[in-house]
Design an enzyme around this catalytic site. Structure first.
Site, mmCIF file in Angstrom:
data_model
loop_
_atom_site.group_PDB
_atom_site.id
_atom_site.type_symbol
_atom_site.label_atom_id
_atom_site.label_comp_id
_atom_site.label_asym_id
_atom_site.label_seq_id
_atom_site.Cartn_x
_atom_site.Cartn_y
_atom_site.Cartn_z
ATOM 1 N N HIS A 130 -20.033 47.601 -45.590
ATOM 2 C CA HIS A 130 -19.603 46.727 -44.493
ATOM 3 C C HIS A 130 -18.344 45.968 -44.937
ATOM 4 O O HIS A 130 -18.224 45.569 -46.095
ATOM 5 C CB HIS A 130 -20.661 45.677 -44.166
ATOM 6 C CG HIS A 130 -21.901 46.196 -43.502
ATOM 7 N ND1 HIS A 130 -22.073 47.502 -43.105
ATOM 8 C CD2 HIS A 130 -23.043 45.544 -43.147
ATOM 9 C CE1 HIS A 130 -23.268 47.632 -42.541
ATOM 10 N NE2 HIS A 130 -23.869 46.463 -42.558
ATOM 11 N N CYS B 189 -27.682 41.945 -43.911
ATOM 12 C CA CYS B 189 -26.658 42.474 -44.825
ATOM 13 C C CYS B 189 -25.298 41.791 -44.660
ATOM 14 O O CYS B 189 -24.616 41.477 -45.641
ATOM 15 C CB CYS B 189 -26.529 43.972 -44.626
ATOM 16 S SG CYS B 189 -26.491 44.444 -42.888
#
Ligand code: A2P
Length: 339
Positions: free
Chosen positions: A244, A131
């Site tokens: 994130h 990710c």
């Protein structure tokens, strides 16, 4: 239009649930969908287009029934089932780390290296990158193409959803305990995550980096097909539920100004620039990224310490673009060109 039978392995998990949602949102040509999980989920249902579907135990599933598999149940589970499924003619799009560095398995971010997908036929498996690497490279690719990048320094601020549903619960319960003045406990993370930061994601390697950090290094080289690019990451877990963030400092091969970089990023697929010095002109995980598909970029500025340096702040929903959305985009490429 041709329709496909699709299996979701890990359908009761955070990523699996979002995969199902994104197949709906993107109107993917699904004929039949088969949600799979472990025996623990016996009797559970998931919803697809408003209809409940019984979750099946992966152990008893015949993968010959499907043409596409979206796998997100952990590396050891993929190690067991992906070759089995691939052998039976199901093209596996695997969201775990297990196959990413395998030389015959393409590692794909559609905005960055869509053409590499053609190598999938050797193993019938396509890997979905880490990710943190996905959002980093979606944002850096236009700059990389324009002026070259010699070195990437990145510090990540990674949300707990990346660890799965047990970690979401841990942050929630620990936060409640701390606010109530109670002693709290940790099971998922090595230390308390609520109201804290943990400078460790995954286990340590002998060189002092964590596995997560080294994934960013090696996957970046593979995806850009650039063994020379230098990558220096520090990965930090933060008490954020979804999204994130990354503080990124790059050294380009040729000077690029902040304005030139902004112009490139404004045109970049999958990127939204949010960068104004007035007001709250920068992206943040909870306000901008959570639940959205784009990679958000802000704080774009020239590095005052280096003539070829550029700084960026990159934020994205790790469960969507970092996992489920990227996998569904790969599936769309696959059906458009190959199946
Ligand atoms: P289950 O709910 O039955 O444990 P998360 O990443 O959110 O923790 O979710 C992990 C997903 O992977 C869940 O759907 C989980 O199913 C599934 N899973 C974990 N271990 C296995 C296994 N051995 N076989 C099949 N599915 C598994």
């Amino acid at each position: 239009m041709k329709k496909y039978d699709v299996v979701i392995l890990g359908a009761t998990g955070v990523v699996g649930q979002t995969m199902i949602k994104i197949l709906e949102e993107e109107d993917f040509p699904v004929n039949k969908i088969y949600p799979l999980a472990s025996a623990r989920s016996h009797g559970e249902t998931v919803f697809y287009k408003g209809k409940p579907i019984l979750v099946e135990d992966a152990e008893n599933f015949d993968f010959a029934k499907v043409q596409i598999g979206l796998f997100s149940a952990g590396a050891s589970v993929s190690a067991k089932y992906a070759p089995l499924a691939a052998q039976k003619g199901c093209v596996v799009i695997d969201n775990t780390s297990h196959f990413r560095m395998h030389q015959d398995i393409p590692l794909i971010i559609p905005e960055v290296n869509a053409n590499d997908i053609k190598q999938y036929k050797k193993e019938n498996i396509i890997a979905n990158p880490n990710c943190a690497a996905i959002q980093l490279l979606v944002a850096l690719k236009p700059i990389y193409d324009a002026v070259g990048i010699r070195r990437i320094n990145v510090v990540t601020y990674q949300s707990v959803s990346g660890t799965g549903k047990a970690a979401l619960k841990e942050l929630f319960h620990q936060s409640q305990d701390v606010l109530a003045g109670k002693v709290t406990s940790n099971e998922v993370y090595p230390i308390q995550i609520a109201f804290n930061l943990i400078p460790q994601i995954d286990s340590f390697e002998p060189n002092g980096y964590t596995k997560e950090e080294l994934k960013i290094v090696y996957e970046t080289k593979k995806i850009l097909n650039d063994p020379e690019i230098l990558v220096n990451p520090t990965a930090v877990r933060v008490p954020v539920f979804y999204g994130h963030s990354e503080a990124v400092h790059i050294e380009t091969k040729v000077k690029i100004t902040a304005d030139e970089a902004k112009q490139l990023l404004h045109k970049a697929p999958g990127v939204i620039v949010k960068d104004n010095l007035q007001g709250n002109g920068y992206p943040s995980p909870a306000i901008d990224a959570a639940g959205k598909n784009a990679v958000y970029v802000g704080r774009i500025r020239e590095d005052i310490s280096h003539p070829l340096g550029l700084n960026l702040w990159i934020v994205s929903d790790n469960i969507r673009k970092g996992a489920a959305l990227n996998s569904v985009q790969i599936a769309k490429l696959l059906v458009r060109e190959y199946l």
